[in-house]
Design a protein around this motif. Structure first.
Motif, PDB file in Angstrom:
ATOM      1  N   GLN A 241       9.237  32.119  16.489  1.00  0.00           N
ATOM      2  CA  GLN A 241       7.803  31.873  16.751  1.00  0.00           C
ATOM      3  C   GLN A 241       6.950  32.377  15.591  1.00  0.00           C
ATOM      4  O   GLN A 241       6.004  31.720  15.171  1.00  0.00           O
TER       5      GLN A 241
ATOM      6  N   ALA B 278       6.691  23.166  18.292  1.00  0.00           N
ATOM      7  CA  ALA B 278       6.534  23.847  16.997  1.00  0.00           C
ATOM      8  C   ALA B 278       5.849  22.919  15.996  1.00  0.00           C
ATOM      9  O   ALA B 278       4.893  23.314  15.311  1.00  0.00           O
TER      10      ALA B 278
ATOM     11  N   PRO C 181       1.062  27.371  23.625  1.00  0.00           N
ATOM     12  CA  PRO C 181       2.299  27.280  24.410  1.00  0.00           C
ATOM     13  C   PRO C 181       2.630  25.862  24.879  1.00  0.00           C
ATOM     14  O   PRO C 181       3.791  25.560  25.118  1.00  0.00           O
TER      15      PRO C 181
ATOM     16  N   LEU D 116       0.867  31.172  19.173  1.00  0.00           N
ATOM     17  CA  LEU D 116       1.123  29.723  19.150  1.00  0.00           C
ATOM     18  C   LEU D 116       0.553  29.107  20.426  1.00  0.00           C
ATOM     19  O   LEU D 116       0.436  29.793  21.445  1.00  0.00           O
TER      20      LEU D 116
ATOM     21  N   ASN E 226       2.221  22.480  16.772  1.00  0.00           N
ATOM     22  CA  ASN E 226       1.481  23.692  16.415  1.00  0.00           C
ATOM     23  C   ASN E 226       1.110  23.678  14.932  1.00  0.00           C
ATOM     24  O   ASN E 226      -0.001  24.052  14.567  1.00  0.00           O
TER      25      ASN E 226
ATOM     26  N   TYR F  18       9.432  23.992  22.201  1.00  0.00           N
ATOM     27  CA  TYR F  18       8.201  24.668  22.606  1.00  0.00           C
ATOM     28  C   TYR F  18       8.361  26.160  22.363  1.00  0.00           C
ATOM     29  O   TYR F  18       9.478  26.687  22.391  1.00  0.00           O
ATOM     30  N   PRO F  19       7.239  26.874  22.136  1.00  0.00           N
ATOM     31  CA  PRO F  19       7.306  28.294  21.810  1.00  0.00           C
ATOM     32  C   PRO F  19       8.188  29.112  22.763  1.00  0.00           C
ATOM     33  O   PRO F  19       8.942  29.972  22.315  1.00  0.00           O
TER      34      PRO F  19
END
Ligand code: ADP
Ligand code: ADP
Length: 239
Positions: A154, A106, A102, A100, A109, A145-146
């Protein structure tokens, strides 16, 4: 015709022949699990199906289209990257490492390729990405966030990202091998649901329970050749 047709596939890295004559069909909505010892060529096979590796002999066809090469005056020439990308558009891939971005949430992404590759409007991309996160059970994590997500979460975002592109086939290369054991189940659960929904899938995995339960066909690779393939109960004699 099968969605994927592999005929006489050979792949060498320098002097080493890693794939030594693979023949494999994957029908629409079929789930094929690829198992075998480390170094036997499973990942290389999957990467050949994804158009991420060249190959030396044989054919890989996706929906009838020769992948990586085209025929010209009866000879085989390397396809242009535009041609390869056109076939690859219909192939989704999920790796052991989630890969992903970084610095993106999400949701971002999942939206990124829709915006950049598909040229969706932000509104359309947002709607599709929301739906995909819901599909993998992560509606509530869109803004995360990842680094704030577990490995299992993830990987589910990575699956949502691949699904957003509406692939005709999903390729999984050891999707749960990098996960802590307690997180494996949630990813396999998402994959099982995809299988139930009729997605065509090829899965390189060490999860024999998943293979026995979900696969239509199990392919056991050893030293670059298919040693056995068949229904799970044919391959796992004790299952
Ligand atoms: P598996 O997925 O079954 O563990 P791989 O397909 O990753 O096996 O690898 C098969 C063999 O090919 C291994 O011996 C590996 O070291 C070799 N190999 C894989 N990728 C490359 C590469 N890019 N260059 C050279 N050798 C490679
Ligand atoms: P996996 O275990 O997931 O199959 P590997 O650790 O074998 O992955 O390989 C990771 C990456 O390194 C892959 O891109 C593979 O093509 C490459 N690779 C593997 N073996 C070799 C090798 N002997 N020489 C060069 N690259 C390799």
């Amino acid at each position: 015709a099968p969605l994927v047709e592999v005929r006489g596939l050979h792949k060498r890295f320098n002097e080493t022949e890693v794939l030594r004559g693979i023949d494999l069909d994957i029908g629409k909505s079929e789930v094929v699990c690829v198992i075998g010892p480390s170094g036997s060529g499973k990942s290389t096979l999957l990467r050949c199906l994804a158009g991420l590796e060249t190959y030396d002999e044989g054919e890989v066809r996706i929906e009838g289209e020769l992948l990586g090469y085209r025929e010209r005056h009866g000879r085989r020439v390397r396809a242009s990257s535009a041609e390869i990308n056109r076939v690859r558009r219909n192939i989704g891939m999920v790796f052991q490492q989630f890969n992903l971005w970084p610095h993106m949430s999400a949701l971002d992404n999942v939206m990124e390729a829709l915006l950049r590759v598909r040229r969706f409007s932000r509104h359309e991309a947002r709607a599709r990405a929301d739906l995909m996160l819901e599909t993998v059970g992560l509606s509530h994590k869109g803004d995360a966030y990842p680094a704030k997500l577990s490995g299992g979460q993830q990987q589910r975002v990575a699956i949502a990202r691949a699904l957003a592109m509406e692939p005709h086939i999903m390729l999984f290369d050891e999707p749960t091998s990098a996960l802590d054991p307690e997180l494996v189940g949630e990813v396999l659960q998402v994959m099982k649901q995809l299988a139930r929904d009729g997605m065509t899938m090829a899965v390189v995995t060490h999860e024999m329970g998943f293979a026995a339960q979900v696969a239509d066909k199990v392919v056991f690779i050893d030293q670059g050749r298919i040693a056995v393939q068949g229904k799970p109960r044919e391959v796992f004699h004790d299952a």
